[in-house]
Write a protein that holds these residues in place. Structure first.
Motif, short mmCIF file in Angstrom:
data_model
loop_
_atom_site.label_atom_id
_atom_site.label_comp_id
_atom_site.label_asym_id
_atom_site.label_seq_id
_atom_site.Cartn_x
_atom_site.Cartn_y
_atom_site.Cartn_z
N GLY A 38 0.99 -1.18 0.05
CA GLY A 38 0.03 -0.23 0.03
C GLY A 38 0.94 1.11 -0.04
O GLY A 38 0.45 2.23 0.69
N GLY A 99 2.81 11.34 9.80
CA GLY A 99 1.80 10.74 8.97
C GLY A 99 0.43 10.97 8.92
O GLY A 99 0.08 11.85 9.83
N ALA A 100 -0.19 10.67 7.90
CA ALA A 100 -1.70 10.70 7.92
C ALA A 100 -2.14 9.83 9.13
O ALA A 100 -3.13 10.39 9.78
N THR A 101 -1.55 8.83 9.35
CA THR A 101 -1.67 7.72 10.56
C THR A 101 -2.04 8.79 11.96
O THR A 101 -2.76 8.49 12.62
N PHE A 125 -10.07 1.23 4.69
CA PHE A 125 -8.75 1.11 5.28
C PHE A 125 -8.97 0.74 6.80
O PHE A 125 -9.62 1.74 7.52
N TYR A 128 -8.89 3.08 10.96
CA TYR A 128 -9.64 3.98 11.99
C TYR A 128 -10.45 2.97 13.25
O TYR A 128 -10.69 3.52 14.26
N ASN A 172 -13.30 7.86 3.60
CA ASN A 172 -12.03 7.71 2.89
C ASN A 172 -12.17 7.75 1.66
O ASN A 172 -12.86 6.68 0.99
N ASN A 176 -9.20 3.18 -0.18
CA ASN A 176 -8.43 2.18 0.08
C ASN A 176 -9.62 1.03 0.90
O ASN A 176 -9.88 1.39 1.86
N ASP A 204 -10.65 11.17 5.18
CA ASP A 204 -9.15 10.84 4.86
C ASP A 204 -9.04 10.94 3.33
O ASP A 204 -9.51 9.89 2.63
N ILE A 206 -6.05 11.19 1.73
CA ILE A 206 -4.45 11.01 1.41
C ILE A 206 -4.21 10.59 0.01
O ILE A 206 -3.17 10.91 -0.42
N TYR A 207 -5.21 9.98 -0.77
CA TYR A 207 -5.03 9.60 -1.93
C TYR A 207 -5.65 10.68 -3.40
O TYR A 207 -5.68 10.37 -4.29
N SER A 234 2.71 11.26 1.99
CA SER A 234 2.95 9.91 1.85
C SER A 234 3.02 9.40 0.39
O SER A 234 3.60 8.80 -0.33
N LYS A 235 1.60 9.60 -0.17
CA LYS A 235 1.27 9.00 -1.45
C LYS A 235 1.57 10.02 -2.63
O LYS A 235 1.92 9.54 -3.64
N ARG A 243 6.96 10.33 6.85
CA ARG A 243 6.17 10.28 7.82
C ARG A 243 5.57 11.77 8.25
O ARG A 243 5.84 12.33 9.54
C1 LIG Z 1 -6.47 5.54 3.45
C2 LIG Z 1 -5.19 5.53 4.11
N1 LIG Z 1 -4.84 6.27 5.20
C3 LIG Z 1 -3.85 6.60 5.66
C4 LIG Z 1 -2.75 5.81 5.41
C5 LIG Z 1 -1.54 6.13 6.33
O1 LIG Z 1 -0.73 7.16 5.52
P1 LIG Z 1 0.50 7.52 6.21
O2 LIG Z 1 1.73 6.68 5.76
O3 LIG Z 1 0.78 8.99 5.87
O4 LIG Z 1 0.49 7.52 7.93
C6 LIG Z 1 -3.08 4.98 4.30
C7 LIG Z 1 -1.60 4.04 4.04
O5 LIG Z 1 -1.89 2.86 3.39
C8 LIG Z 1 -4.11 4.64 3.66
O6 LIG Z 1 -4.21 3.83 2.79
#
Ligand SMILES: Cc1ncc(COP(=O)(O)O)c(C=O)c1O
Length: 387
Positions: A38, A99-101, A125, A128, A172, A176, A204, A206-207, A234-235, A243
């Motif tokens: 991923g 990171g988004a995490t 994903f 959450y 999201n 994902n 979210d 992120i993509y 990240s992506k 991060r």
């Molecule tokens: C939907 C989604 N959100 C967040 C993340 C994590 O992002 P990051 O690596 O910036 O923490 C991922 C990673 O695969 C993801 O698929």
């Protein structure tokens, strides 16, 4: 002494990630082609790497403001505004996270009280869910598998009727694991419903740089008063290991999310912040170059899977294809995934690693064209040999 039994009871409700476990198991198989990852297979752009190196050479080895360097927040605000018309004040409405995490963790933790309900469209994903549970929340799943994997107005309305006090809705998209995304009008229909409820939307996105049809539309534009927009480099910039992520939203809410971030990590890594400044300032469109390549791969993999008899969900974003296991096979996705790994030497993620994903497989096309070509050949051969 049995200290383990005295730990946070919420942890007993969690299981280790089945994605990581499956990936580790199949990685042992010699000559396997992995379509499990991923994360981008591209390198971080050179100018961004140089900025990181210079940051180290210039002794940028100190803490930053907890919300991140103001130059970074300004660059992030400018990126969000010019790309997605999502306007946030860098001083008060954006926090830089690990990171988004980190943004997801701090946002959910800041919003949830024990017993709160969180609406989660699935498949999604999984991250959450454990974070919500750790905070004592009750996840309420909305199954989208019969609706083309999209949250519909009908399902959302029903969820609000059944859970009128839900505290947050997770969105999201591009999603994902399905690659599905939403058009402006689809989002507007959801927003009209959400606005009638005092609920946070943790979105979210992120993509967001990886959409293959229409341009991404952000809930940060359509619903700024309720949205906590999660994003990061990240992506978009192939920077997973650096991060750096962000959460943007209403100032009083962001102030509190910033406190959670501060009490969890103090601040994101300084050199990574400097690299991200370069990425967002001078590499605004770095992601678009990668997107062209992903799109070629997506088209190739989609066609190959369809030819081999796997119905494919419209993959409009991210770098995943969610494919249905052909009807002639047993629909147990972990068993099928293991059989495919052993016999065809192609590793994919079983759909059941995601809630409501049984009967499907997630294939990542963040892999070289050469590997994708070989994987498609092997999958075709596997299907042919089971006719
Ligand atoms: C939907 C989604 N959100 C967040 C993340 C994590 O992002 P990051 O690596 O910036 O923490 C991922 C990673 O695969 C993801 O698929």
């Amino acid at each position: 002494m049995d200290l383990a039994s005295k730990m946070n009871k919420q942890l007993d409700l969690l299981k280790p990630s089945s994605i990581l476990k499956f990936d580790a198991d199949v990685s042992q198989i010699p000559d396997i082609i992995k379509l499990t990852l991923g994360e981008p297979d591209f390198n971080t752009p050179e100018h961004v790497k140089t900025a990181g190196e210079e940051s180290i050479a210039n002794n940028q080895s100190h803490y930053t403001a907890s919300a991140g360097k103001i130059e970074l927040r300004k660059a992030a605000a400018n990126f969000l505004s010019s790309k997605y018309s999502a306007n946030f004040d860098p001083e008060t409405q954006i926090v830089t996270t690990v990171g988004a995490t980190g943004a997801i963790y701090s946002s959910i933790t800041a919003v949830i009280n024990p017993g709160d309900e969180v609406l989660i469209p699935i498949p999604i994903f999984p991250l959450y869910i454990p974070i919500a549970i750790l905070n004592g929340a009750k996840p309420v799943f909305i199954d989208t598998s019969k609706d083309g994997f999209q949250l519909t107005s009908e399902k959302l309305t029903k969820a609000f009727e059944e859970h009128p006090n839900a505290k947050a809705l997770i969105m999201n998209y591009p999603t994902n694991p399905t690659g599905v995304t939403y058009t402006r009008s689809e989002l507007e229909a959801l927003v009209a419903i959400i606005k009638q409820h005092e609920i946070f939307v943790i979105s979210d996105e992120i993509y967001s740089e990886l959409t293959y049809g229409d341009k991404h539309v952000s809930l940060g534009e359509l619903l700024p008063e309720q949205t906590l927009l999660i994003t990061g480099v990240s992506k978009s910039h192939a920077m997973t290991g650096w991060r750096i992520g962000f959460v943007a939203g209403p100032a009083p809410v962001i102030q509190k999310i910033g406190m959670v971030n501060q009490f969890t990590v103090t601040s994101a890594t300084t050199n990574a912040q400097d690299a991200a400044i370069e990425a967002l300032k001078n590499g605004m469109d770095d992601g678009l170059e990668m997107k062209k390549e992903y799109q070629k791969r997506r088209d190739f993999l989609k066609a190959g899977l369809e030819k081999a008899g796997f119905p494919v969900i419209s993959p409009d974003g991210a770098f995943y294809i969610f494919a249905k296991i052909p009807a002639q096979f047993d629909q147990d996705s972990f068993a099928f995934g293991m059989q495919l790994a052993k016999e065809a030497k192609v590793a994919v993620i079983p759909g059941a690693a995601f809630p409501a994903g049984e009967g499907y497989l997630r294939l990542s096309y963040a892999a070289s064209m050469e590997n994708l070509e070989e994987a498609v050949k092997r999958i075709q051969h596997f299907v042919d040999s089971h006719k």
